[in-house]
Enzyme design. Structure first.
Site, short mmCIF file in Angstrom:
data_model
loop_
_atom_site.label_atom_id
_atom_site.label_comp_id
_atom_site.label_asym_id
_atom_site.label_seq_id
_atom_site.Cartn_x
_atom_site.Cartn_y
_atom_site.Cartn_z
CB CYS A 116 2.29 2.23 6.45
SG CYS A 116 3.77 3.26 6.65
CG HIS A 220 3.31 0.81 2.02
ND1 HIS A 220 2.11 1.50 2.06
CD2 HIS A 220 4.17 1.52 2.78
CE1 HIS A 220 2.25 2.58 2.80
NE2 HIS A 220 3.49 2.61 3.25
CD GLU A 222 0.08 -0.31 -0.10
OE1 GLU A 222 0.57 0.84 -0.04
OE2 GLU A 222 0.22 -1.16 0.80
#
Length: 247
Positions: A116, A220, A222
């Site tokens: 990002c 994202h 993660e």
């Protein structure tokens, strides 16, 4: 599931922190470090101290650099523009640390994963520019700030055939989460676009040079990496590249 390997063989991955200006706190959500650890790396949070000597000493020990997301925007002065009305908050320490680390990583050929804001930093460090606000600068743009829940895949991304991401996804399209209002506009040197949304927004870039690993993704991975095979594979490939750099 964590990869089984001796501790000495695990690559050391530096992860840039965030800075809360209200209470002067360095912080970062747990998911970045957990994803790195689970895929065989040793995560290390990097305080946002914009001192080149300190960062140079640090990166000498790193095998990989993970540029995390941020709830701030890059100062448009970093790419030669004046601020537009919808520019969000700017954290100078984060801008400076990302750009210093990327310069040092470039010199040492340290593998880089930008997520990002981190992808945007990567592009700016290579001389690229950003849309300061997609809604007001790009016609017919999709909703890229999806809101809650943040782990919900909210739009499709088209992956370049035979690209690293297409290989990891096992196909040409994938649905991803989306939490950003800025994006890459002019692509920086030695980077190529390997993923776009249906509205044309650039969603991923990679290094064009065969002896470098640099990957930037606008979403994202993660978030939900432990449940999503594609997200897990992104971290695993990055840690694998860092492991090769360590040898």
């Amino acid at each position: 599931m964590a990869l089984e390997q001796p501790e000495s063989k695990r690559p050391l991955i530096g992860i840039t922190a965030r800075l809360n200006l209200a209470d002067s706190t360095f912080y970062l959500r747990r998911y970045y470090a957990e994803a790195i650890e689970a895929t065989g790396g040793v995560p290390l949070h990097i305080p946002l101290i914009p001192n080149r000597e300190y960062l140079g000493a640090l990166i000498e020990h790193l095998d990989g650099l993970l540029l995390s997301g941020s709830n701030s925007d890059i100062d448009p002065a970093q790419y030669g523009e004046e601020p537009r009305p919808r520019l969000g908050p700017v954290v100078p320490e984060r801008d400076s640390v990302d750009l210093l680390l990327l310069d040092l990583a470039e010199k040492r050929k340290v593998p880089v994963l930008g997520i990002c804001f981190g992808m945007q930093s990567l592009n700016v460090s290579r001389g690229g520019t950003l849309y300061q606000d997609l809604e007001t600068q790009m016609p017919n743009v999709l909703k890229h700030e999806q809101g809650m829940p943040v782990d919900r895949p909210s739009h499709y991304v088209n992956l370049e055939v035979d690209s690293l991401l297409a290989q990891l996804a096992g196909g040409k399209t994938i649905r991803v989460n989306s939490t950003h209002h800025q994006a890459v506009k002019d692509v920086g040197r030695d980077l190529r676009v390997i993923a776009t949304a249906n509205d044309g927004v650039i969603e991923a870039v990679t290094d064009t040079r065969p002896d470098r690993f640099a990957l930037g993704v606008q979403w994202h991975p993660e978030i939900g990496w432990e449940r999503d095979q594609f997200s897990h594979a992104i971290f695993a490939r990055f840690v694998e590249a860092a492991g090769r750099a360590k040898q």
